[in-house]
Design a protein around this motif. Structure first.
Motif, short mmCIF file in Angstrom:
data_model
loop_
_atom_site.label_atom_id
_atom_site.label_comp_id
_atom_site.label_asym_id
_atom_site.label_seq_id
_atom_site.Cartn_x
_atom_site.Cartn_y
_atom_site.Cartn_z
N GLY A 264 12.57 23.82 -1.14
CA GLY A 264 11.18 24.19 -1.39
C GLY A 264 10.23 23.02 -1.58
N GLN A 265 10.65 21.81 -1.23
CA GLN A 265 9.75 20.66 -1.43
C GLN A 265 8.44 20.87 -0.65
N ALA A 266 7.33 20.81 -1.38
CA ALA A 266 6.04 21.24 -0.83
C ALA A 266 5.60 20.39 0.36
N GLN A 267 5.97 19.11 0.37
CA GLN A 267 5.48 18.24 1.45
C GLN A 267 6.11 18.59 2.80
N VAL A 268 7.20 19.33 2.81
CA VAL A 268 7.84 19.68 4.09
C VAL A 268 6.99 20.71 4.83
N SER B 175 6.61 10.64 3.10
CA SER B 175 7.44 11.00 1.96
C SER B 175 8.88 11.08 2.45
N PRO B 176 9.69 10.02 2.17
CA PRO B 176 11.10 10.10 2.54
C PRO B 176 11.83 11.02 1.58
N MET B 177 12.77 11.80 2.10
CA MET B 177 13.47 12.77 1.24
C MET B 177 14.96 12.85 1.54
N LEU B 178 15.72 12.90 0.45
CA LEU B 178 17.15 13.20 0.54
C LEU B 178 17.46 14.55 -0.07
N GLY B 179 16.46 15.16 -0.64
CA GLY B 179 16.66 16.45 -1.29
C GLY B 179 16.60 17.58 -0.28
N PHE B 180 17.72 17.80 0.41
CA PHE B 180 17.82 18.91 1.37
C PHE B 180 19.29 19.22 1.59
N HIS C 271 0.82 -1.22 0.00
CA HIS C 271 0.00 0.00 0.00
C HIS C 271 0.85 1.26 0.00
N ARG C 272 2.08 1.20 0.56
CA ARG C 272 2.88 2.43 0.73
C ARG C 272 3.30 3.03 -0.61
N ARG C 273 3.16 4.33 -0.69
CA ARG C 273 3.71 5.11 -1.81
C ARG C 273 4.25 6.39 -1.21
N SER C 274 5.14 7.06 -1.91
CA SER C 274 5.56 8.39 -1.46
C SER C 274 4.40 9.34 -1.71
N ILE C 275 3.99 10.03 -0.67
CA ILE C 275 2.84 10.94 -0.75
C ILE C 275 3.34 12.35 -0.48
N ARG C 276 2.98 13.25 -1.38
CA ARG C 276 3.53 14.62 -1.29
C ARG C 276 2.45 15.67 -1.03
N ALA C 277 1.19 15.23 -0.83
CA ALA C 277 0.09 16.15 -0.48
C ALA C 277 -0.62 15.57 0.75
N GLY D 62 21.01 3.88 9.79
CA GLY D 62 19.84 4.76 9.80
C GLY D 62 18.87 4.44 8.67
N TYR D 63 19.40 3.96 7.53
CA TYR D 63 18.49 3.62 6.43
C TYR D 63 17.66 2.37 6.74
N ILE D 64 18.18 1.51 7.63
CA ILE D 64 17.34 0.37 8.05
C ILE D 64 16.14 0.93 8.82
N ALA D 65 16.43 1.90 9.70
CA ALA D 65 15.34 2.52 10.47
C ALA D 65 14.36 3.23 9.54
N LEU D 66 14.88 3.85 8.48
CA LEU D 66 13.99 4.54 7.53
C LEU D 66 12.96 3.56 6.95
N GLY D 67 13.44 2.37 6.55
CA GLY D 67 12.52 1.37 6.00
C GLY D 67 11.44 0.99 7.00
N PRO E 23 1.56 4.70 -9.03
CA PRO E 23 1.55 3.22 -8.98
C PRO E 23 2.99 2.70 -8.85
N HIS E 24 3.13 1.54 -8.26
CA HIS E 24 4.48 0.96 -8.15
C HIS E 24 5.06 0.71 -9.54
N HIS E 25 6.32 1.01 -9.69
CA HIS E 25 7.03 0.71 -10.94
C HIS E 25 8.38 0.14 -10.52
N ARG E 26 8.50 -1.17 -10.52
CA ARG E 26 9.67 -1.80 -9.92
C ARG E 26 10.25 -2.86 -10.86
N HIS E 27 11.55 -3.12 -10.67
CA HIS E 27 12.18 -4.20 -11.41
C HIS E 27 11.54 -5.53 -11.02
#
Ligand SMILES: Cc1cc2nc3c(=O)[nH]c(=O)nc-3n(C[C@H](O)[C@H](O)[C@H](O)COP(=O)(O)O)c2cc1C
Length: 205
Positions: free
Chosen positions: A72-76, A155-160, A16-22, A136-141, A192-196
């Protein structure tokens, strides 16, 4: 705890999880945040050192400043809370006794802490912090799945800009920030998921 939905199973949360920005402006209760962070803290880490730490940014003015540091990422600014997941190996090593399991014989506890200190003594501070950030990335998951399981989107972010985030929150210079995580009730479906496929990623040997 004020969780409104039955917890999803791990596989339901993963699907069910997706990155949600709103996000809806509805705040995340502290009871739910603390349960999500308790579950996150059940993540495994090498030697059980648990070098992850969290700052939960709720104040709207502070979130706007955090958004500036996140390009400026809106979800922040738009989510009711942003969890700053950081790792601090200096603090972890200073308080190593905290991770010795209750009931450990004193000599075994001392052997353990001496072994861990010995390993990290051979590394530079920067190498130690890089090691901690990987944990820390294990904790993120765990965090994103625990939140999803309890009915929250993330919404996990590295853009900062890490220096900007540290300055804003008064974090020491040496820490690492594996991710910012916006959290709240989602107000969009996400992609939608788009995965290998597995066969692209794995082989039997
Ligand atoms: C460590 C990490 C950093 C990410 N950084 C950002 C980011 O700065 N901004 C953003 O909008 N999405 C970011 N994402 C989200 C990814 O783009 C997203 O997870 C990926 O496209 C898969 O989509 P999904 O999460 O909806 O399944 C990040 C994800 C991870 C795990």
């Amino acid at each position: 705890m004020t969780v409104a939905v039955a917890p999803l199973t791990v596989s339901q949360a993963v699907e069910h999880r997706r990155s949600i920005r709103a996000y809806s402006p509805e705040p995340v209760s502290h009871a739910d945040l603390e349960e999500i962070l308790r579950l996150t803290g059940l993540a495994p880490s090498a030697w059980n050192l648990q070098p992850w730490r969290f700052v939960i940014v709720e104040d709207p003015a502070l979130r706007r400043q955090l958004a500036d540091a996140a390009y400026g990422q809106a979800q922040v600014a738009g989510a009711p809370a942003v969890i700053v997941l950081y790792t601090d190996m200096a603090d972890t090593l200073e308080r190593l006794d905290d991770v010795v399991r209750p009931g450990t014989e004193p000599e075994a506890g001392e052997r353990f802490t001496a072994q861990v200190r010995g390993v990290f003594a051979k590394q530079t501070g920067a190498e130690r912090e890089t090691w901690a950030a990987a944990q820390g990335y294990i904790a993120l998951g765990y965090l994103v799945l625990a939140a999803e399981s309890l009915g929250y989107s993330t919404s996990p972010m590295l853009g900062f800009d890490p220096a900007g985030v540290k300055k804003l929150l008064g974090l020491p210079e040496h820490v690492r920030i594996p991710a910012l995580v916006a959290i709240g009730r989602g107000a969009e479906a996400g992609q939608p998921h788009h995965r290998h496929p597995v066969e692209r990623l794995a082989r039997y040997a």
